[in-house]
Design a protein around this motif. Structure first.
Motif, PDB file in Angstrom:
ATOM      1  N   LEU A  37       0.820  -1.210   0.000  1.00  0.00           N
ATOM      2  CA  LEU A  37       0.000   0.000   0.000  1.00  0.00           C
ATOM      3  C   LEU A  37       0.857   1.266   0.000  1.00  0.00           C
ATOM      4  N   ALA A  38       1.918   1.280   0.788  1.00  0.00           N
ATOM      5  CA  ALA A  38       2.779   2.459   0.834  1.00  0.00           C
ATOM      6  C   ALA A  38       3.413   2.732  -0.513  1.00  0.00           C
ATOM      7  N   GLU A  39       3.774   1.675  -1.251  1.00  0.00           N
ATOM      8  CA  GLU A  39       4.398   1.853  -2.558  1.00  0.00           C
ATOM      9  C   GLU A  39       3.435   2.487  -3.553  1.00  0.00           C
ATOM     10  N   LEU A  40       2.143   2.187  -3.444  1.00  0.00           N
ATOM     11  CA  LEU A  40       1.156   2.799  -4.331  1.00  0.00           C
ATOM     12  C   LEU A  40       1.181   4.316  -4.203  1.00  0.00           C
ATOM     13  N   PHE A  41       1.308   4.818  -2.988  1.00  0.00           N
ATOM     14  CA  PHE A  41       1.335   6.265  -2.784  1.00  0.00           C
ATOM     15  C   PHE A  41       2.714   6.863  -3.097  1.00  0.00           C
ATOM     16  N   ASP A  42       3.760   6.066  -2.924  1.00  0.00           N
ATOM     17  CA  ASP A  42       5.106   6.562  -3.213  1.00  0.00           C
ATOM     18  C   ASP A  42       5.317   6.751  -4.709  1.00  0.00           C
ATOM     19  N   CYS A  43       4.909   5.772  -5.511  1.00  0.00           N
ATOM     20  CA  CYS A  43       5.069   5.858  -6.962  1.00  0.00           C
ATOM     21  C   CYS A  43       4.036   4.958  -7.621  1.00  0.00           C
ATOM     22  N   PRO A  44       2.894   5.513  -8.017  1.00  0.00           N
ATOM     23  CA  PRO A  44       1.856   4.698  -8.649  1.00  0.00           C
ATOM     24  C   PRO A  44       2.344   3.941  -9.883  1.00  0.00           C
ATOM     25  N   ALA A  45       3.243   4.540 -10.669  1.00  0.00           N
ATOM     26  CA  ALA A  45       3.735   3.868 -11.876  1.00  0.00           C
ATOM     27  C   ALA A  45       4.488   2.592 -11.520  1.00  0.00           C
ATOM     28  N   ARG A  46       5.344   2.669 -10.506  1.00  0.00           N
ATOM     29  CA  ARG A  46       6.099   1.482 -10.093  1.00  0.00           C
ATOM     30  C   ARG A  46       5.160   0.427  -9.512  1.00  0.00           C
ATOM     31  N   TRP A  47       4.189   0.880  -8.699  1.00  0.00           N
ATOM     32  CA  TRP A  47       3.232  -0.058  -8.097  1.00  0.00           C
ATOM     33  C   TRP A  47       2.429  -0.778  -9.174  1.00  0.00           C
ATOM     34  N   ALA A  48       1.937  -0.050 -10.173  1.00  0.00           N
ATOM     35  CA  ALA A  48       1.140  -0.664 -11.229  1.00  0.00           C
ATOM     36  C   ALA A  48       1.964  -1.678 -12.018  1.00  0.00           C
ATOM     37  N   ALA A  49       3.214  -1.330 -12.302  1.00  0.00           N
ATOM     38  CA  ALA A  49       4.072  -2.247 -13.053  1.00  0.00           C
ATOM     39  C   ALA A  49       4.271  -3.560 -12.300  1.00  0.00           C
ATOM     40  N   LYS A  50       4.478  -3.469 -10.996  1.00  0.00           N
ATOM     41  CA  LYS A  50       4.770  -4.657 -10.207  1.00  0.00           C
ATOM     42  C   LYS A  50       3.517  -5.438  -9.836  1.00  0.00           C
ATOM     43  N   HIS A  51       2.463  -4.731  -9.436  1.00  0.00           N
ATOM     44  CA  HIS A  51       1.321  -5.415  -8.834  1.00  0.00           C
ATOM     45  C   HIS A  51       0.119  -5.579  -9.752  1.00  0.00           C
ATOM     46  N   LEU A  52       0.119  -4.895 -10.880  1.00  0.00           N
ATOM     47  CA  LEU A  52      -0.948  -5.082 -11.854  1.00  0.00           C
ATOM     48  C   LEU A  52      -0.426  -5.750 -13.130  1.00  0.00           C
ATOM     49  N   GLN A  53       0.756  -5.345 -13.551  1.00  0.00           N
ATOM     50  CA  GLN A  53       1.304  -5.870 -14.796  1.00  0.00           C
ATOM     51  C   GLN A  53       2.257  -7.040 -14.592  1.00  0.00           C
ATOM     52  N   GLY A  54       2.567  -7.360 -13.337  1.00  0.00           N
ATOM     53  CA  GLY A  54       3.364  -8.542 -13.046  1.00  0.00           C
ATOM     54  C   GLY A  54       4.847  -8.421 -13.305  1.00  0.00           C
ATOM     55  N   GLU A  55       5.369  -7.203 -13.425  1.00  0.00           N
ATOM     56  CA  GLU A  55       6.810  -7.021 -13.613  1.00  0.00           C
ATOM     57  C   GLU A  55       7.540  -7.304 -12.289  1.00  0.00           C
ATOM     58  N   SER A  56       8.764  -7.784 -12.386  1.00  0.00           N
ATOM     59  CA  SER A  56       9.498  -8.120 -11.158  1.00  0.00           C
ATOM     60  C   SER A  56      10.996  -7.904 -11.360  1.00  0.00           C
ATOM     61  N   LEU A  57      11.711  -7.912 -10.259  1.00  0.00           N
ATOM     62  CA  LEU A  57      13.167  -7.767 -10.245  1.00  0.00           C
ATOM     63  C   LEU A  57      13.736  -8.755  -9.224  1.00  0.00           C
ATOM     64  N   PRO A  58      15.003  -9.134  -9.371  1.00  0.00           N
ATOM     65  CA  PRO A  58      15.631  -9.972  -8.339  1.00  0.00           C
ATOM     66  C   PRO A  58      15.731  -9.206  -7.019  1.00  0.00           C
ATOM     67  N   ASP A  59      15.794  -9.945  -5.921  1.00  0.00           N
ATOM     68  CA  ASP A  59      15.984  -9.317  -4.620  1.00  0.00           C
ATOM     69  C   ASP A  59      17.349  -8.646  -4.544  1.00  0.00           C
ATOM     70  N   SER A  60      17.404  -7.532  -3.819  1.00  0.00           N
ATOM     71  CA  SER A  60      18.693  -6.924  -3.491  1.00  0.00           C
ATOM     72  C   SER A  60      19.295  -7.662  -2.306  1.00  0.00           C
ATOM     73  N   GLY A  61      20.548  -7.382  -2.036  1.00  0.00           N
ATOM     74  CA  GLY A  61      21.194  -8.027  -0.898  1.00  0.00           C
ATOM     75  C   GLY A  61      20.524  -7.685   0.422  1.00  0.00           C
ATOM     76  N   ARG A  62      20.182  -6.412   0.608  1.00  0.00           N
ATOM     77  CA  ARG A  62      19.555  -6.005   1.869  1.00  0.00           C
ATOM     78  C   ARG A  62      18.146  -6.591   2.006  1.00  0.00           C
ATOM     79  N   ALA A  63      17.428  -6.688   0.890  1.00  0.00           N
ATOM     80  CA  ALA A  63      16.106  -7.310   0.955  1.00  0.00           C
ATOM     81  C   ALA A  63      16.239  -8.773   1.355  1.00  0.00           C
ATOM     82  N   HIS A  64      17.230  -9.462   0.794  1.00  0.00           N
ATOM     83  CA  HIS A  64      17.453 -10.872   1.143  1.00  0.00           C
ATOM     84  C   HIS A  64      17.876 -11.008   2.605  1.00  0.00           C
ATOM     85  N   LEU A  65      18.693 -10.082   3.076  1.00  0.00           N
ATOM     86  CA  LEU A  65      19.077 -10.060   4.477  1.00  0.00           C
ATOM     87  C   LEU A  65      17.832  -9.958   5.357  1.00  0.00           C
ATOM     88  N   GLY A  66      16.927  -9.032   5.028  1.00  0.00           N
ATOM     89  CA  GLY A  66      15.717  -8.869   5.816  1.00  0.00           C
ATOM     90  C   GLY A  66      14.843 -10.102   5.801  1.00  0.00           C
TER      91      GLY A  66
END
Length: 307
Positions: A37-66
């Motif tokens: 939800l926070a990402e939708l308000f931060d950047c609607p274009a990025r949110w739509a690409a990821k959560h509506l259009q199914g685009e994805s990226l590999p995890d970053s190191g810090r994301a994997h750490l978390g």
């Protein structure tokens, strides 16, 4: 035509361009995960690409750490919920095992060895200093989806996994002890905790509010109404390990609004209905390593990056 309500541009885009099916009632449903939800308000274009259009990226190191820290601390707390004892060193071993399964991780933001040392320290810190302060009832509980009709042909389907549900005892003004239940959500990040131990709250209130709503309307999942204040457990992943606990007293009010203030869900529905997926080039996540449509985004500068 008189008496016919036009379909909002965003809803028409979902059906005509992305192939979202219309339900028998004529509505189109969009799933919103609490964590997005926070990402939708931060950047609607990025949110739509990821959560509506199914685009994805590999995890970053810090994301994997978390993710690995979440895994290990979850095992530790689940053992306590089940009445078992798990040694912090076993939790650290579980972290290392999960952390080293990193074949799809891009290590551009942190050195792998450094991240592993940080994670081991954070798991130990959590087990020794944080976990004992909570009486957890469940860990990683997946709730049933709930649907909210936002009008104009749009239904939002809220979904999420409750990180932890905790119990506490509240003393009323009459001196009566009342057992309450609430959400505790673990957050990791470079600035999750500041130098004096304050937890960075940011948009976490919106996420916890969705969790609370899931708990409130889906009590057959949790068994209890979640009325205790939401808690953010922050673990800092840069520098010396640090942990802290923050409180969010009224997340549902932020999400649903009231007679004088519009809630975040109404704003979210407005963005989706409008179909105006603007980009935010000032977002901290506006980078080709975090946004799958960064290189095609017309809202940012097209200067070449050397990173």
């Amino acid at each position: 035509m008189t008496g016919v309500t036009p379909i909002p541009a965003g809803v028409a885009w979902l059906t005509d361009e992305l192939g979202f099916p219309q339900r028998p009632d004529g509505n189109v449903s969009v799933r919103i995960r609490a964590s997005s939800l926070a990402e939708l308000f931060d950047c609607p274009a990025r949110w739509a690409a990821k959560h509506l259009q199914g685009e994805s990226l590999p995890d970053s190191g810090r994301a994997h750490l978390g993710t690995s820290v979440h895994h290990a601390t979850g095992l530790f707390d689940q053992a306590r919920v089940e009445g078992r004892t798990m040694d912090p060193t076993d939790a650290a071993d579980a972290f290392v095992e999960a952390f080293r399964a990193d074949e799809h991780v891009h290590w551009f933001d942190v050195k792998k060895q450094e991240a592993e040392r940080t994670g081991v320290g954070l798991v130990a810190l959590y087990c020794q200093d944080i976990a004992g302060g909570f009486d957890f009832e469940s860990v990683e509980l997946t709730c049933e989806e709930i649907e909210i009709d936002m009008g104009d042909g749009l239904v939002l389907r809220l979904t999420g996994t409750l990180d932890r549900i905790y119990r506490d005892v509240f003393i009323t003004e009459d001196g009566v002890e009342v057992t309450r239940h609430g959400i505790a959500d673990l957050k990791t990040g470079r600035a999750a905790v500041d130098s004096v131990g304050n937890v960075k709250m940011d948009w976490h209130g919106a996420q916890l509010a969705v969790y609370e709503l899931l708990g409130l309307l889906g009590q057959r999942t949790t068994g209890e109404e979640l009325i205790a204040p939401g808690k953010i457990i922050g673990l800092k992943t840069e520098g010396n390990p640090a942990a802290g606990i923050g409180t969010i007293p009224d997340g549902r009010g932020l999400l649903l609004g009231n007679n004088t203030q519009t809630g975040l869900l109404e704003y979210a529905a407005g963005i989706i209905k409008s179909g105006l997926w603007w980009g935010n080039p000032r977002s901290m996540m506006c980078h080709h390593r975090f946004c799958p449509v960064h290189d095609q985004c017309r809202f940012r500068s097209f200067e070449e990056t050397t990173e």
